[in-house]
Design a protein around this motif. Structure first.
Motif, mmCIF file in Angstrom:
data_model
loop_
_atom_site.group_PDB
_atom_site.id
_atom_site.type_symbol
_atom_site.label_atom_id
_atom_site.label_comp_id
_atom_site.label_asym_id
_atom_site.label_seq_id
_atom_site.Cartn_x
_atom_site.Cartn_y
_atom_site.Cartn_z
ATOM 1 N N ALA A 133 -27.991 -10.341 -16.852
ATOM 2 C CA ALA A 133 -26.915 -11.018 -16.723
ATOM 3 C C ALA A 133 -26.681 -11.644 -18.124
ATOM 4 N N ASN A 134 -25.406 -12.774 -18.019
ATOM 5 C CA ASN A 134 -25.231 -13.414 -19.201
ATOM 6 C C ASN A 134 -25.720 -14.711 -19.482
ATOM 7 N N LEU A 175 -5.970 -2.820 -3.806
ATOM 8 C CA LEU A 175 -4.631 -2.700 -4.292
ATOM 9 C C LEU A 175 -4.776 -3.227 -5.743
ATOM 10 N N GLU A 212 -4.169 1.713 -13.064
ATOM 11 C CA GLU A 212 -2.789 2.363 -13.717
ATOM 12 C C GLU A 212 -2.176 1.888 -15.047
ATOM 13 N N ARG A 217 -24.165 -3.270 -8.600
ATOM 14 C CA ARG A 217 -25.439 -3.020 -8.232
ATOM 15 C C ARG A 217 -26.319 -4.186 -8.212
ATOM 16 N N TRP A 241 -10.319 -8.786 10.945
ATOM 17 C CA TRP A 241 -9.025 -8.860 10.549
ATOM 18 C C TRP A 241 -9.070 -9.176 9.078
ATOM 19 N N PHE A 242 -9.558 -10.473 8.908
ATOM 20 C CA PHE A 242 -9.482 -11.130 7.611
ATOM 21 C C PHE A 242 -10.106 -10.411 6.570
ATOM 22 N N LEU A 286 2.387 1.870 -3.373
ATOM 23 C CA LEU A 286 1.467 2.170 -4.480
ATOM 24 C C LEU A 286 0.883 3.678 -4.241
ATOM 25 N N LYS A 331 -22.794 -2.789 -13.063
ATOM 26 C CA LYS A 331 -24.033 -3.857 -12.755
ATOM 27 C C LYS A 331 -23.781 -4.862 -11.856
ATOM 28 N N LEU A 340 -21.914 -11.468 -14.550
ATOM 29 C CA LEU A 340 -22.150 -9.850 -15.009
ATOM 30 C C LEU A 340 -20.784 -9.620 -15.372
ATOM 31 N N ASP A 341 -20.673 -8.921 -16.529
ATOM 32 C CA ASP A 341 -19.462 -8.346 -17.034
ATOM 33 C C ASP A 341 -19.362 -7.054 -16.283
ATOM 34 N N ARG A 370 -8.602 -4.796 1.423
ATOM 35 C CA ARG A 370 -7.567 -3.990 0.970
ATOM 36 C C ARG A 370 -6.607 -4.550 -0.121
ATOM 37 N N ILE A 371 -6.626 -5.912 -0.190
ATOM 38 C CA ILE A 371 -6.083 -6.255 -1.335
ATOM 39 C C ILE A 371 -6.688 -6.065 -2.453
ATOM 40 N N GLU A 373 0.891 -1.152 0.006
ATOM 41 C CA GLU A 373 -0.016 0.000 -0.070
ATOM 42 C C GLU A 373 0.851 1.302 -0.108
ATOM 43 N N SER A 410 -4.007 -1.109 -8.992
ATOM 44 C CA SER A 410 -2.902 -1.231 -9.951
ATOM 45 C C SER A 410 -3.255 -1.841 -11.256
ATOM 46 N N ASN A 447 -10.705 -7.010 6.823
ATOM 47 C CA ASN A 447 -10.158 -5.781 6.278
ATOM 48 C C ASN A 447 -8.929 -5.974 5.583
ATOM 49 N N LEU A 448 -8.185 -7.247 5.711
ATOM 50 C CA LEU A 448 -6.996 -7.431 4.652
ATOM 51 C C LEU A 448 -7.725 -7.762 3.301
#
Lengths: 47, 241, 220
Positions: free
Chosen positions: C154-155, B233, B240, B148, B222-223, A45, B145, B140-141, B229-230, A42, B237, B225-226
Motif C-alpha cells: 500500500a501507499n 455505470l 469509454e 485483491r 435493493w440498496f 449506456l 491491487k 491502494l492505487d 449498478r451505479i 443503463e 462510462s 443492487n442499486l
C-alpha cells in the motif's frame, strides 16, 4: 380534529409512528425514483 | 418481476412499523394485538424490531462482501469487486446505525451510553474492521491491487470474528439479553453463545420480528443492487472516455 | 524448508549487523514504559491495570517493529528477486520466524522492565503466564506478519499497519490479558484452560490461513 389531537397528545408513541411512517415513505419514494433513473442510464449506456 | 419485490417491501416495512409501534404493551396480553410486558423494559422493548435487524444486516453485509471478494480472487472480474465494496459500504452504514441505536437505547435502559458489554464490544470491533477495510482500499492505487488485497483482508478479519462470538460467554455475563424471561419474577440474564439471540418471544412479537428481518433484508438487497449498478455505470462510462 | 531458514537467517544477520530497527524498537519500548511509569507514578492502581498495560505496550511495540520485514523489501526493491529465489510458503515462514524471534526478544525486555519497575506486576503463577507468553507471541507474530505483507503493497504503510492489525489481534490480546490477570492472582492453570485453548486455536487458524493466503498477496 380536536379529539384526534388530544388522543395523539396522550399516546405520544403514535406521533413517533406517524413520523417513522412518513420517513419510510420518503425513503422508499426516493429509492424508487433512483432506481428509475439508474435503469434509464443503463439503457442509454448499453445502447 | 423486479417490481414485485419493491412493492412487497413497501407493504412489509409499513406493516412492521405499524406492527412494531401500535400494539400496546400490557401485563397480561389477552388477544393477538397486545404485546407482553417485561418489567423494566415496557415500551422500550420495541427496539427489538428495529435495532436487531440492523445488527443482523451488518453481519450479512460483511459475509456478502467477503463472498464476492473471494469470487474476485478466483475470476478477477472487477464487477465482483464492485459488488464487494458496495456490500461493505452498506454494511458500514448499518453497523454505525446498529451501534448508535444500541447506544442510545442503552442510555435509557442501563444507564450509560457504553458498557463494554461483550456484544457492544463485538459490534465495535466490526466497526473497526469495516474502517480498516476502507482505509486499506483508499491506500491502494492500482485497481487490481485494491480488489485483491481488500478481499484478502476481509477473509483474515473474518477468521477472527468467531473468537468474539465464543469469547463472549467466557469473558463476562453481559447486559445484553441472552434470554428474555416473560415471567416478571425472574431477573436471570444468561449470555447466549450464538450471535442470533435465542430467547423466548411471544408469538405475535415473533411474527413482527421476522417480518422486520425480512423487510430490512430486502431493503438491504435493493440498496446493494442499486449501488453496485451505479458503480458499474460509473466505471463503464469512465472507460469509454 | 531450507529456504525458509535462509530467508530468516538473511534478515536476522542483516539486522544484527546494522541494527537500524532494533535500536529504534528498544528505544520505543523504553519510551513507552517510561510514559506509563510517569503517568502511574504515585497512583495506587488496581493490579489488573498492569496486565492490560503490559500487553498494550507489547502491541504497540509489535506495530512499530514487525512491518519492517516486508516494507524494507519493497523500499529496497528486492521484492522481485526474493520472489524468484524462493516459493511463497518459504518466504512467509522465513519472515514469520524472523518476526517471532524479534518479538520474543522485545517482549522479554518489556516483561523484565515491567517486573523491575512495577512492584504490583508480580506473577504468582508462572506456568500460565509463560504458556500465554509463548503462545501469544506466536499468535502476534503470525497475524502481524500477514498484515505486514498486505500493507507492504500500500501507499501509507506506517499508519495503516495498526489500523488493520488491531481488529485482527484483539481477540488474542483480550485472552492474553485475562490469562495474565489470572496468573498475577496465582490461580491454578486449570482456571485458564479455556483461554489457553483459544490461544492455541487462534495460532493454528491464523498461521494456516496466512500461509494459504500469502501466495495471493505476494504475486504482483
Amino acid at each position: 380534529m380536536n379529539p384526534f389531537y388530544d388522543f395523539l397528545e396522550q399516546n405520544s408513541l403514535y406521533i413517533v409512528m406517524i413520523i417513522v411512517l412518513l420517513v419510510w415513505f420518503g425513503i422508499f419514494a426516493f429509492t424508487f425514483n433512483l432506481e428509475k433513473r439508474v435503469k434509464k442510464l443503463e439503457e442509454k449506456l448499453n445502447q | 418481476m423486479r417490481a414485485f419485490w419493491k412493492y412487497l417491501l413497501l407493504i412489509l416495512m409499513t406493516l412492521v412499523i405499524l406492527g412494531g409501534l401500535i400494539p400496546p404493551i400490557v401485563a397480561y396480553p389477552k388477544n393477538f394485538f397486545e404485546f407482553p410486558l417485561i418489567p423494566g423494559l415496557e415500551d422500550k422493548a420495541r427496539i427489538i424490531f428495529f435495532h436487531v435487524p440492523t445488527a443482523w444486516l451488518t453481519v450479512l453485509a460483511y459475509l456478502i462482501a467477503m463472498f464476492y471478494g473471494i469470487r474476485y480472487l478466483k475470476k478477477k472480474n472487477i464487477y465482483d469487486d464492485m459488488k464487494s465494496v458496495s456490500a461493505a459500504a452498506l454494511g458500514l452504514v448499518f453497523c454505525i446505525l446498529a451501534t448508535v441505536t444500541g447506544s442510545v437505547w442503552a442510555k435509557f435502559t442501563w444507564g450509560s451510553f457504553w458498557h463494554w458489554d461483550p456484544r457492544e464490544t463485538s459490534i465495535f470491533i466490526l466497526l473497526l474492521i469495516y474502517g480498516a477495510y476502507f482505509a486499506l482500499r483508499s491506500a491502494l492505487d492500482s485497481e487490481e491491487k485494491r480488489a485483491r488485497l481488500s478481499a484478502i483482508y476481509s477473509i483474515i478479519a473474518f477468521l477472527t470474528t468467531p473468537f468474539f462470538i465464543f469469547i463472549m460467554p467466557r469473558l463476562m455475563i453481559g447486559l445484553h439479553p441472552g434470554s428474555l424471561e416473560i415471567d416478571p419474577a425472574t431477573g436471570q440474564i444468561r449470555a447466549s453463545a450464538n450471535p442470533v439471540i435465542k430467547f423466548q418471544m411471544a408469538a405475535n412479537m415473533r411474527v413482527v420480528f421476522f417480518l422486520s428481518l425480512t423487510a430490512f433484508t430486502i431493503l438491504y438487497f435493493w440498496f446493494w443492487n442499486l449501488t453496485h449498478r451505479i458503480l458499474k455505470l460509473e466505471y463503464n462510462s469512465q472507460k469509454e472516455i | 524448508m531450507k529456504r525458509a531458514y535462509y530467508i530468516f537467517y538473511k534478515d536476522f544477520s542483516s539486522e544484527l549487523r546494522m541494527r537500524f530497527a532494533l535500536n529504534a524498537l528498544i528505544m520505543f519500548v523504553i519510551v513507552a514504559v517510561s510514559t506509563i511509569l510517569f503517568s502511574l507514578a504515585n497512583e495506587k492502581v488496581n493490579q489488573n491495570v498492569y496486565a492490560g498495560m503490559f500487553w498494550v505496550v507489547v502491541f504497540f511495540s509489535a506495530m512499530s517493529g514487525l512491518s519492517r520485514t516486508f516494507v524494507s523489501e519493497e523500499e529496497r526493491g528486492t521484492t522481485l528477486i526474493l520472489s524468484l529465489i524462493a516459493n511463497p510458503i518459504s518466504i512467509f515462514i522465513g519472515k514469520f520466524l524472523f518476526n517471532l524471534v524479534l518479538l520474543f526478544f522485545i517482549n522479554t525486555i518489556i516483561a523484565f522492565l515491567y517486573m523491575i519497575l512495577f512492584q504490583d506486576f508480580s506473577i504468582q503463577n508462572w506456568d500460565s503466564f509463560l504458556l500465554a507468553f509463548i503462545l501469544g507471541n506466536i499468535g502476534i507474530a503470525g497475524s502481524s506478519t500477514i498484515i505486514a505483507a498486505i500493507i507492504s503493497k500500500a501507499n501509507v504503510k506506517g499508519t495503516l499497519y495498526p489500523v488493520l492489525a488491531f481488529p485482527v489481534l484483539l481477540p488474542l490480546i483480550l485472552m492474553l490479558i485475562e490469562i495474565t490477570k489470572s496468573a498475577m492472582e496465582g490461580n491454578p492453570i486449570s482456571d485458564v484452560e479455556a483461554e489457553l485453548m483459544v490461544l492455541i486455536s487462534y495460532d493454528i487458524i491464523m498461521i494456516t490461513a496466512s500461509v494459504l493466503v500469502f501466495d495471493i498477496i505476494w504475486r504482483d
